[in-house]
Design a protein around this motif. Structure first.
Motif, PDB file in Angstrom:
ATOM      1  N   ARG B   7     -95.910  12.003  53.295  1.00 16.54           N
ATOM      2  CA  ARG B   7     -94.993  11.335  54.215  1.00 16.54           C
ATOM      3  C   ARG B   7     -93.731  10.992  53.439  1.00 16.54           C
ATOM      4  O   ARG B   7     -93.798  10.455  52.329  1.00 16.54           O
ATOM      5  CB  ARG B   7     -95.658  10.060  54.762  1.00 16.54           C
ATOM      6  N   CYS B   8     -92.586  11.306  53.989  1.00 17.36           N
ATOM      7  CA  CYS B   8     -91.314  11.032  53.310  1.00 17.36           C
ATOM      8  C   CYS B   8     -91.158   9.524  53.126  1.00 17.36           C
ATOM      9  O   CYS B   8     -91.210   8.772  54.107  1.00 17.36           O
ATOM     10  CB  CYS B   8     -90.138  11.587  54.120  1.00 17.36           C
ATOM     11  N   CYS B  11     -87.793   8.425  55.321  1.00 17.67           N
ATOM     12  CA  CYS B  11     -87.680   8.400  56.786  1.00 17.67           C
ATOM     13  C   CYS B  11     -89.042   8.452  57.478  1.00 17.67           C
ATOM     14  O   CYS B  11     -89.112   8.341  58.698  1.00 17.67           O
ATOM     15  CB  CYS B  11     -86.798   9.538  57.283  1.00 17.67           C
ATOM     16  N   GLY B  12     -90.099   8.695  56.705  1.00 11.20           N
ATOM     17  CA  GLY B  12     -91.434   8.680  57.280  1.00 11.20           C
ATOM     18  C   GLY B  12     -91.880  10.005  57.868  1.00 11.20           C
ATOM     19  O   GLY B  12     -92.998  10.117  58.377  1.00 11.20           O
ATOM     20  N   GLU B  14     -93.501  13.557  58.317  1.00 12.60           N
ATOM     21  CA  GLU B  14     -94.685  14.129  57.680  1.00 12.60           C
ATOM     22  C   GLU B  14     -94.429  15.572  57.255  1.00 12.60           C
ATOM     23  O   GLU B  14     -93.663  16.298  57.897  1.00 12.60           O
ATOM     24  CB  GLU B  14     -95.870  14.078  58.653  1.00 12.60           C
TER      25      GLU B  14
END
Lengths: 430, 209
Positions: B7-8, B11-12, B14
């Protein structure tokens, strides 16, 4: 995971000279000339620099910036142009066009005096140094190809516009050497040294039909006609053609010369006898001599001891069959006249003291020549007697010299003509 | 290997990693470079965005190179001062990896190699000749490379602004290329072959422009 091709978007920059918005189509461009104000912009670094402007008066380019070139299903667009001069001669420019395709990269189209070529960079290197080769010298490359130098020297950049993958400044010097494939295939190889860096390129000559088809331009003029019909304008091919022709004609010339020497010396002298004026007036049988027959050629030569005089000779070749029986084989006449003098301080001569006749003798045996002659001095029209003596020489197995001499003259003329054509071509080509 | 899901951290978004060789991923949503040490996902910060669409290759392109199917998974762009070149990272269908170098529209497929007695950068200058992998190479360029940016999934850890010395050489017959990057000890050596445009076939060649 496969993804859709992103859209092509040229890079947008603002001219530092005039503020105009410019579209840079090849992101590898380091140098752009503003199409509005002509400023030459170095865009290779973050901060744009204005380097200068072009001279007034644009060279006579065949292709415009933005013009299309279709190759292998892809559209290339002309994004940059350069004009080079050599030795400051503005009437003799080499034009280079940079054509670009976002998918297929770039290629260079060269134009010189109505002939076109296409090149791309390559990494094949020469065996030894290629720069500095003289026209006509050969070069081997590491890919085992052989090339003939078409020219070398130093170009000077005179004019540039559009966008280029390096910073080009008017006055830049390019040391170059251009080569054509020795096999006459039309392939070309180039070496250039620009600002200390050596680059190599390879490509091919383009005929007018290809250029017309690639650009859709029907107004592209035909290339200059080759000097020899059917031969390529390629210098290597032309030189090869002339060299081969001169070698062939030269070999023929040498063979003919040897043939002439052989014919000159062929045969055996079977009679050499002087006949005095008195005997010639009365009629005289020469000493007997043997001939081998079988239709061999026999030369009978007369050397008259005359000076500003003429002599008319009647000669009969007779077969001596013994017992005073003689069979006439040939009857010939020879007119000999020789004049000389001094006129205006210059010595002149006319005619010859010699004459020769050729006959063929079918049967072997003993022969004699019966001679009768009259002669006179000056312009005396008639004479009843001979006033001069005569040396007669009979050669058995002689050859007619005129054949070899004629062939030798013809070969000499051909050699001269080929050499003259080569020199004319070389002068034009240079 | 089980596909790795990351997960980044910025920014979240995937991302699933299937290739064990991948060590850096640039988030396609926010441009953050993500790498991992054991199982810990870390951020190398936002990277410079690279312009797309200028070349035949692009991230996510699929095609065949000399008959072998591949997918372009990432790209790193380096500056050599007066210009730049791109290194396209290729994953082949048979699992092998390769770097496709694109320098001013010229392409070369390179693979990483071990080279004993690698020449030092001091001994190399344009025109210098050295032997490697049983053939001669002529140095064509020596300079300093600076990473200008990256995209996609990469098998190396690299960050924008990283600098190292490099030397590019070519075999005199014009067939082989050798790149030396003095980014570590021993230096990274890449041996490859120059390619023709026709060696490369893409599933989506794009429309004419």
């Amino acid at each position: 995971m496969a993804r859709k091709r992103p859209a092509y978007k040229p890079k947008q920059i603002k001219c530092k000279g005039c503020g105009a918005a410019l579209s840079v189509k090849d992101e590898h461009s380091e140098f752009v000339v503003c199409e509005y104000c002509g400023s030459q912009l170095d865009i290779s670094e973050a901060e744009q620099r204005v380097l200068g402007k072009n001279p007034p008066g644009k060279p006579d380019f065949t292709f415009e910036i933005g013009e299309s070139w279709r190759q292998k299903g892809a559209r290339f667009e002309c994004i940059g142009r350069m004009a080079f001069v050599e030795d400051g001669d503005l009437t003799d420019m080499t034009l280079l066009y940079l054509f670009y395709s976002p998918r297929m990269g770039s290629m260079w189209i060269g134009e010189y005096q109505g002939t076109y070529s296409m090149t791309r960079p390559c990494h094949v290197m020469p065996l030894g140094s290629g720069l500095g080769k003289k026209r006509g010298e050969t070069l081997d490359t590491w890919d085992r190809r052989k090339w003939v130098c078409e020219g070398s020297g130093v170009y000077e950049l005179y004019y540039v516009d559009g966008a280029l993958p390096w910073v080009a400044i008017r006055g830049d010097k390019v040391e170059y050497a251009e080569f054509a494939a020795e096999d006459g295939s039309g392939h070309i190889y180039e070496i250039e040294r620009i600002k200390g860096e050596i680059e190599y390129g390879t490509g091919k000559r383009l005929d007018t039909r290809t250029v017309r088809a690639a650009t859709g331009r029907k107004d592209i003029e035909d290339q200059p006609r080759p000097l020899i019909k059917g031969a390529s304008v390629d210098a290597a091919v032309q030189r090869g053609w002339y060299t081969r022709t001169m070698i062939i004609v030269g070999v023929c010339f040498v063979f003919n010369a040897l043939f002439a020497i052989w014919t000159w010396t062929a045969g055996t002298n079977v009679l050499k006898q002087y006949v005095g004026p008195k005997e010639l007036t009365q009629g005289f049988f020469s000493d007997p001599f043997r001939l081998k027959g079988n239709n061999s050629a026999v030369r009978i030569r007369f050397d008259a001891k005359i000076d500003n005089a003429w002599m008319s000779v009647e000669a009969m070749l007779v077969k001596d069959e013994g017992d005073d029986r003689k069979l006439l084989v040939h009857k010939e006449y020879a007119n000999i006249e020789y004049y000389e003098g001094v006129e205006g301080g210059e010595v002149w001569t006319e005619g010859s003291r010699h004459e020769a006749i050729m006959v063929r003798v079918p049967d072997p045996g003993t022969y004699r020549v019966f001679l009768r002659a009259v002669s006179a001095k000056g312009n005396t029209p008639d004479s009843e007697r001979a006033m001069h003596g005569l040396l007669i020489t009979v050669t058995d197995g002689a050859q007619p010299r005129i054949w070899a001499v004629s062939a030798m003259i013809l070969c000499g003329l051909m050699l001269l003509l080929t050499f003259k054509l080569y020199m004319n071509w070389k002068a034009d080509d240079d | 290997m089980e596909p790795k899901k990351i997960r980044c951290p910025s920014c979240g978004a995937e991302k699933i990693i299937t290739n064990p060789g991948i060590v850096t991923v640039v988030c396609e949503y926010c441009g953050t470079a993500i790498y991992w040490d054991r199982d810990k996902v870390m951020s190398a910060g936002r990277q410079s965005l690279l312009p797309e669409g200028f070349t035949r290759l692009y991230r996510g392109a699929a095609g065949r190179l000399k008959g072998h199917s591949f997918t372009v998974t990432g790209r790193v762009r380096y500056s050599f001062g007066k210009g730049f070149w791109d290194e396209w990272f290729l994953e082949f269908q048979n699992g092998s990896l390769g770097w496709l170098t694109e320098d001013n529209h010229e392409l070369a497929l390179q693979t990483k190699k071990e080279l004993e007695n690698c020449p030092s950068p001091d001994s190399l200058s344009p025109g210098a000749i050295f032997r490697a992998f049983n053939r001669e190479f002529v140095v064509q360029e020596v300079g300093q490379a600076e990473c200008l940016g990256m995209e996609g999934d990469l098998p190396i850890r690299v960050e924008t602004g990283e600098k190292y010395l490099f030397a590019d050489a070519s075999s005199p017959d014009g067939k082989y290329t050798l790149g030396i990057e003095y980014d570590q000890e021993p230096p990274s050596v890449f041996l490859g072959k120059w390619l023709d445009y026709t060696d490369l076939r893409l599933d989506d060649e794009g429309l004419d422009w």
